[in-house]
Design an enzyme around this catalytic site. Structure first.
Site, PDB file in Angstrom:
ATOM      1  N   ASP A   1     -38.197  39.287 -39.536  1.00 32.76           N
ATOM      2  CA  ASP A   1     -39.404  39.749 -38.855  1.00 32.76           C
ATOM      3  C   ASP A   1     -40.598  38.976 -39.403  1.00 32.76           C
ATOM      4  OD1 ASP A   1     -40.390  42.337 -37.137  1.00 32.76           O
ATOM      5  OD2 ASP A   1     -41.869  41.764 -38.647  1.00 32.76           O
TER       6      ASP A   1
ATOM      7  N   ASN B   1     -51.705  37.448 -33.185  1.00 33.45           N
ATOM      8  CA  ASN B   1     -52.008  37.600 -31.759  1.00 33.45           C
ATOM      9  C   ASN B   1     -53.420  38.121 -31.541  1.00 33.45           C
ATOM     10  OD1 ASN B   1     -49.629  36.669 -30.566  1.00 33.45           O
ATOM     11  ND2 ASN B   1     -48.618  38.668 -30.711  1.00 33.45           N
TER      12      ASN B   1
ATOM     13  N   HIS C   1     -52.499  35.263 -27.839  1.00 32.81           N
ATOM     14  CA  HIS C   1     -51.037  35.275 -27.659  1.00 32.81           C
ATOM     15  C   HIS C   1     -50.442  33.872 -27.583  1.00 32.81           C
ATOM     16  CE1 HIS C   1     -50.338  39.597 -27.241  1.00 32.81           C
ATOM     17  NE2 HIS C   1     -51.546  39.642 -26.679  1.00 32.81           N
TER      18      HIS C   1
ATOM     19  N   ASP D   1     -47.238  32.581 -29.573  1.00 30.19           N
ATOM     20  CA  ASP D   1     -46.104  31.847 -28.980  1.00 30.19           C
ATOM     21  C   ASP D   1     -45.803  30.579 -29.776  1.00 30.19           C
ATOM     22  OD1 ASP D   1     -45.946  33.770 -27.060  1.00 30.19           O
ATOM     23  OD2 ASP D   1     -46.820  32.559 -25.450  1.00 30.19           O
TER      24      ASP D   1
ATOM     25  N   ASP E   1     -41.134  39.623 -32.240  1.00 27.31           N
ATOM     26  CA  ASP E   1     -41.155  38.678 -33.357  1.00 27.31           C
ATOM     27  C   ASP E   1     -39.950  38.891 -34.283  1.00 27.31           C
ATOM     28  OD1 ASP E   1     -42.168  41.172 -34.142  1.00 27.31           O
ATOM     29  OD2 ASP E   1     -43.228  40.304 -35.839  1.00 27.31           O
TER      30      ASP E   1
END
Length: 307
Positions: free
Chosen positions: A176, A184, A189, A193, A219
């Protein structure tokens, strides 16, 4: 007179269709060969007329095909089947088709009456190579995460279940990205990405075997390690954690530092139920986060979580 013209038209039609249409005798002789005019799909099969299949086809393929002829004659029904053919191994005066390995579908049907003195079948041949390749590609795409190019949750669960059935055990790593929501919220965002894609590249580099890595969702990433000891699994996880910590992630002009938390557990066949597959690794991951993140925690069966 009308009948003569009709026969001429039928003969002309058979010889202009793109797919081959053949009459094959019970003894394997190609009694008639029509069509097959599309050179991007087929070699010119006209020279096969009057020859036995064993004269121009590899024996293994000829045996297979004649078994289909016998089956069609014995059942008296339409027989449809697919097969792969190395076309370069077919003995013809000229190989002027696509060449290489091609996939074909044959639609074979018995003739009600003898043809040229023997029982026979008709065979319509269709090149299905492009169709098979497309289906294969669509299947592959259904298993891929479009953002990272890694496999997705569905593929991973299918593969790990199959591995457990065959081998009985594996290590699973649940990863994680720490404080990913903050990335973010702060940079947008698209920045998130970018981080996910760069992490996927790091994981590929560390683990080498892309098929063992999947994006589990958001994630979270899951990794299967096979034929590893507990110590080896811990070392690999630590190597991945360290590689992410040392990497500078870039988004536009921003340089981002990212860390990951990893939970590891051992799976066995009793964990085949989908909900149990990641349960222990998820508990280990939770402990890694509770202990301050950027850590690796290992869940030992019956012993709880340890570093």
């Amino acid at each position: 007179m009308y009948q003569d013209h009709l026969e001429d038209l039928t003969y002309s039609l058979f010889n202009t269709i793109p797919d081959p249409f053949m009459v094959i005798g019970e003894d394997g002789t190609y009694l008639e060969v029509f069509g097959g005019t599309e050179r991007s799909l087929y070699d010119d099969g006209k020279p096969m007329k009057g020859k036995n299949i064993y004269e121009f086809m590899p024996k293994e393929f000829a045996d297979f095909y004649m078994e289909q002829v016998r089956h069609t004659l014995s059942t008296g029904c339409l027989n449809t089947f697919d097969y792969k053919l190395e076309t370069d191994k077919v003995v013809l005066p000229e190989l002027n088709g696509p060449g290489g390995t091609q996939w074909f579908e044959t639609r074979m049907h018995p003739l009600a009456n003898p043809y040229m003195g023997q029982r026979a079948v008709t065979a319509m041949i269709i090149n299905i190579t492009e169709r098979r390749n497309m289906h294969k590609r669509l299947r592959e795409l259904s298993y891929l995460d479009p953002l990272t190019g890694l496999y997705n949750r569905r593929y991973f669960l299918e593969r790990i279940n199959l591995h457990l059935l065959q081998k009985g055990t594996a290590h699973i790593m649940l990863c994680d990205l720490d404080h990913f929501k903050h990335i973010n919220d702060t940079y947008g965002h698209l920045a998130g990405d970018t981080v996910l894609k760069e992490f996927a590249q790091i994981a590929r580099s560390v683990l080498k075997h892309t098929h063992a890595i999947a994006r589990f969702g958001g994630d979270e990433f899951v990794i299967a390690l096979t034929q590893k000891s507990n110590q080896e699994a811990l070392e690999i996880a630590e190597q991945l954690r360290s590689a992410v910590e040392d990497h500078v992630f870039h988004y536009q002009s921003e340089k981002l530092r990212v860390s990951i938390s990893i939970g590891i557990a051992v799976l066995s066949q009793k964990d085949l139920d989908g909900s149990a597959l990641i349960a222990d690794a998820d508990r280990a991951l939770y402990q890694a986060k509770e202990a301050g993140r950027n850590l690796v925690k290992f869940m030992s069966k019956g012993e709880g979580v340890n570093a």
